[in-house]
Write a protein that holds these residues in place. Structure first.
Motif, PDB file in Angstrom:
ATOM      1  N   LEU A  22      48.017  24.185  88.568  1.00  0.00           N
ATOM      2  CA  LEU A  22      48.124  24.440  87.135  1.00  0.00           C
ATOM      3  C   LEU A  22      48.770  23.287  86.376  1.00  0.00           C
ATOM      4  O   LEU A  22      48.411  23.012  85.233  1.00  0.00           O
ATOM      5  N   SER A  23      49.726  22.598  87.012  1.00  0.00           N
ATOM      6  CA  SER A  23      50.483  21.568  86.309  1.00  0.00           C
ATOM      7  C   SER A  23      49.857  20.187  86.382  1.00  0.00           C
ATOM      8  O   SER A  23      50.074  19.372  85.481  1.00  0.00           O
ATOM      9  N   VAL A  24      49.125  19.891  87.449  1.00  0.00           N
ATOM     10  CA  VAL A  24      48.619  18.532  87.651  1.00  0.00           C
ATOM     11  C   VAL A  24      47.101  18.480  87.709  1.00  0.00           C
ATOM     12  O   VAL A  24      46.444  17.828  86.893  1.00  0.00           O
ATOM     13  N   LEU A  25      46.503  19.170  88.682  1.00  0.00           N
ATOM     14  CA  LEU A  25      45.065  19.032  88.913  1.00  0.00           C
ATOM     15  C   LEU A  25      44.228  19.628  87.793  1.00  0.00           C
ATOM     16  O   LEU A  25      43.239  19.025  87.367  1.00  0.00           O
ATOM     17  N   ILE A 184      46.867  17.501  75.097  1.00  0.00           N
ATOM     18  CA  ILE A 184      48.240  17.143  75.447  1.00  0.00           C
ATOM     19  C   ILE A 184      49.192  18.319  75.249  1.00  0.00           C
ATOM     20  O   ILE A 184      50.019  18.616  76.122  1.00  0.00           O
ATOM     21  N   VAL A 185      49.073  19.017  74.123  1.00  0.00           N
ATOM     22  CA  VAL A 185      49.990  20.128  73.851  1.00  0.00           C
ATOM     23  C   VAL A 185      49.780  21.277  74.840  1.00  0.00           C
ATOM     24  O   VAL A 185      50.750  21.845  75.359  1.00  0.00           O
ATOM     25  N   ILE A 186      48.534  21.613  75.113  1.00  0.00           N
ATOM     26  CA  ILE A 186      48.262  22.691  76.074  1.00  0.00           C
ATOM     27  C   ILE A 186      48.784  22.314  77.458  1.00  0.00           C
ATOM     28  O   ILE A 186      49.318  23.155  78.190  1.00  0.00           O
ATOM     29  N   ALA A 187      48.622  21.034  77.829  1.00  0.00           N
ATOM     30  CA  ALA A 187      49.112  20.588  79.142  1.00  0.00           C
ATOM     31  C   ALA A 187      50.616  20.778  79.261  1.00  0.00           C
ATOM     32  O   ALA A 187      51.124  21.247  80.294  1.00  0.00           O
ATOM     33  N   GLY A 191      52.139  23.443  81.746  1.00  0.00           N
ATOM     34  CA  GLY A 191      52.693  22.762  82.921  1.00  0.00           C
ATOM     35  C   GLY A 191      53.903  23.452  83.532  1.00  0.00           C
ATOM     36  O   GLY A 191      54.004  23.612  84.739  1.00  0.00           O
ATOM     37  N   GLY A 192      54.849  23.853  82.686  1.00  0.00           N
ATOM     38  CA  GLY A 192      56.066  24.477  83.207  1.00  0.00           C
ATOM     39  C   GLY A 192      56.051  25.989  83.167  1.00  0.00           C
ATOM     40  O   GLY A 192      57.030  26.637  83.580  1.00  0.00           O
ATOM     41  N   SER A 232      60.585  19.183  83.666  1.00  0.00           N
ATOM     42  CA  SER A 232      59.962  18.102  84.445  1.00  0.00           C
ATOM     43  C   SER A 232      58.503  18.407  84.750  1.00  0.00           C
ATOM     44  O   SER A 232      57.646  17.525  84.661  1.00  0.00           O
ATOM     45  N   LEU A 233      58.221  19.654  85.104  1.00  0.00           N
ATOM     46  CA  LEU A 233      56.824  20.032  85.376  1.00  0.00           C
ATOM     47  C   LEU A 233      55.981  19.942  84.100  1.00  0.00           C
ATOM     48  O   LEU A 233      54.816  19.526  84.139  1.00  0.00           O
ATOM     49  N   SER A 234      56.568  20.314  82.967  1.00  0.00           N
ATOM     50  CA  SER A 234      55.858  20.183  81.693  1.00  0.00           C
ATOM     51  C   SER A 234      55.606  18.715  81.361  1.00  0.00           C
ATOM     52  O   SER A 234      54.518  18.338  80.897  1.00  0.00           O
ATOM     53  N   MET A 235      56.610  17.874  81.605  1.00  0.00           N
ATOM     54  CA  MET A 235      56.456  16.432  81.358  1.00  0.00           C
ATOM     55  C   MET A 235      55.383  15.831  82.250  1.00  0.00           C
ATOM     56  O   MET A 235      54.533  15.050  81.793  1.00  0.00           O
ATOM     57  N   ILE A 236      55.429  16.186  83.528  1.00  0.00           N
ATOM     58  CA  ILE A 236      54.439  15.657  84.477  1.00  0.00           C
ATOM     59  C   ILE A 236      53.037  16.034  84.031  1.00  0.00           C
ATOM     60  O   ILE A 236      52.115  15.206  84.018  1.00  0.00           O
ATOM     61  N   SER A 237      52.878  17.291  83.645  1.00  0.00           N
ATOM     62  CA  SER A 237      51.567  17.755  83.192  1.00  0.00           C
ATOM     63  C   SER A 237      51.122  17.017  81.931  1.00  0.00           C
ATOM     64  O   SER A 237      49.974  16.569  81.817  1.00  0.00           O
ATOM     65  N   GLY A 238      52.040  16.862  80.961  1.00  0.00           N
ATOM     66  CA  GLY A 238      51.708  16.172  79.720  1.00  0.00           C
ATOM     67  C   GLY A 238      51.403  14.702  79.934  1.00  0.00           C
ATOM     68  O   GLY A 238      50.443  14.163  79.372  1.00  0.00           O
ATOM     69  N   ILE A 239      52.214  14.027  80.740  1.00  0.00           N
ATOM     70  CA  ILE A 239      52.009  12.596  80.990  1.00  0.00           C
ATOM     71  C   ILE A 239      50.718  12.364  81.766  1.00  0.00           C
ATOM     72  O   ILE A 239      49.970  11.412  81.486  1.00  0.00           O
ATOM     73  N   PHE A 240      50.444  13.228  82.735  1.00  0.00           N
ATOM     74  CA  PHE A 240      49.175  13.119  83.459  1.00  0.00           C
ATOM     75  C   PHE A 240      48.003  13.303  82.496  1.00  0.00           C
ATOM     76  O   PHE A 240      46.961  12.656  82.638  1.00  0.00           O
TER      77      PHE A 240
END
Length: 388
Positions: A22-25, A184-187, A191-192, A232-240
């Motif tokens: 959910l957060s990355v792939l 970006i916002v949805i990610a 993400g978190g 951090s999980l939200s950031m990772i998802s957004g940055i990815f």
């Protein structure tokens, strides 16, 4: 101690395959699929023909005008309106049988165009035909003026020129800004979300929260560790999402890559967007903590967060009709609105340091307020332990 709590929670979250999915792939696959959709659907240069049912009694000269338009496929029919009603054509067309004769005798012939107002293709075809007939009408007017030895400029006292205020492909930039904000916002929001539900409502449901708060670890360290994990999980998802969006635009699209044109400003664009994502993620994660603390189990947390996540999309619809040049200081101060405004501004190549500072400053204030509320809730057994 906060660091140990953070590392533990991050390890537990990343061990969960659903979290990684959910957060990355999922954001990566979603971004790539959306880019292909934008390039091939919204910005496709291929001409799509639509069927126009033309009455058999229409003047042949007028019908020949329609055949000049590549977008129109002409079908001669005795009942053109019935073809439209049966879905066999998108519009019906009929013209007077003696259209050209009436024109020659200075009479006023007529044409009729019928289309379903709900049909996008029908409305587009109707507009195309109207534009064609308007052009032909102007040609005949010019011809008649010349025949009567009247200078055509006598009836054109001035000219009207309509131009865009920006150079380049405005449609492509509009499509990019419209979808980049959503991506970006949805990610960041999603993400978190799994971790936010699990680290509070989930632990209450599993009855592990009571054992956790009975440890000698200060509650402040516990909530900060959990908060940083969610953020951090939200950031990772957004940055990815940002990375895959930029890479996808340049690798898999042509129109969007030409319109985005980040060759000279890629560094500033990326850094600014990452800074915005980091502060937005910290704000979102503190709000998600509060909601998860209110819930007694995972299902209840999901029921609470779903409508609130939907409300987070409301600013997007308010800013759809606002151009990047119309964005004011207010847009960069209001939480949630500011991240949409920042993304739109960056997409249109407006790199304003003051806007970024406003986003960071206003977000910091709201982060502090929301985290303080979440911490106060975490200090009370009513929210930490639930009804049980």
């Amino acid at each position: 101690m906060t660091w140990h709590v953070f590392v533990k929670e991050m390890k537990d979250s990343l061990r969960d395959r659903k979290t990684i999915m959910l957060s990355v792939l999922l954001p990566i696959l979603f971004n790539i699929g959306l880019l292909f959709f934008m390039e091939n659907f919204f910005l496709n240069d291929d001409i799509e023909q639509v069927k126009i049912a033309v009455d058999t009694g229409s003047d042949k000269e007028v019908v020949s005008w329609l055949k000049e338009v590549d977008e129109l496929e002409i079908v001669i029919s005795e009942e053109p309106l019935k073809m439209v009603e049966n879905g066999e054509a998108v519009a019906a067309f009929s013209a007077d049988p003696d259209f050209m004769s009436k024109m020659a005798n200075n009479e006023t012939p007529s044409v009729t165009i019928q289309a379903d107002p709900v049909s996008t293709k029908g409305g587009s075809a109707q507009d195309t035909i109207m534009a064609l007939l308007t052009t032909k009408k102007q040609e005949f007017i010019q011809q008649r003026l010349v025949e009567h030895q009247i200078d055509p400029m006598q009836i054109e006292p001035f000219q009207i020129n309509s131009k865009s205020v920006s150079e380049g492909d405005d449609m492509s930039l509009y499509v990019i800004s419209m979808f980049a904000q959503l991506i970006i916002v949805i990610a960041v929001l999603m993400g978190g979300l799994p971790a936010a539900n699990d680290l509070f409502a989930g632990e209450k449901e599993r009855n592990t929260m009571e054992a956790l708060i009975m440890t000698p670890v200060n509650r402040l360290h516990i909530i900060i560790g959990k908060w940083l994990t969610i953020a951090s999980l939200s950031m990772i998802s957004g940055i990815f999402s940002v990375i895959t969006f930029i890479a996808g635009v340049h690798l898999f699209t042509k129109h969007l890559a030409d319109a985005l044109n980040l060759d000279q400003n890629l560094g500033f664009f990326t850094i600014s967007l990452v800074v915005g994502i980091i502060f937005f993620a910290l704000l979102v994660s503190s709000l998600q903590m509060m909601i998860s603390l209110m819930a007694n189990n995972l299902k209840e947390a999901q029921n609470y967060i779903s409508p609130i996540t939907t409300l987070a999309m409301v600013p997007y619809f308010f800013l759809i009709g606002v151009s990047a040049n119309e964005l004011s200081t207010t847009h960069f101060i209001i939480p949630f609105v500011n991240i949409y405004a920042l993304i739109k501004q960056l997409i249109y190549g407006i790199y304003d340091v003051s806007s970024i500072l406003l986003v960071v400053g206003s977000s910091t204030i709201f982060i502090a307020i929301s985290f303080l509320v979440a911490y106060m809730m975490f200090m009370k057994s009513k929210w930490v332990l639930g009804k049980g």
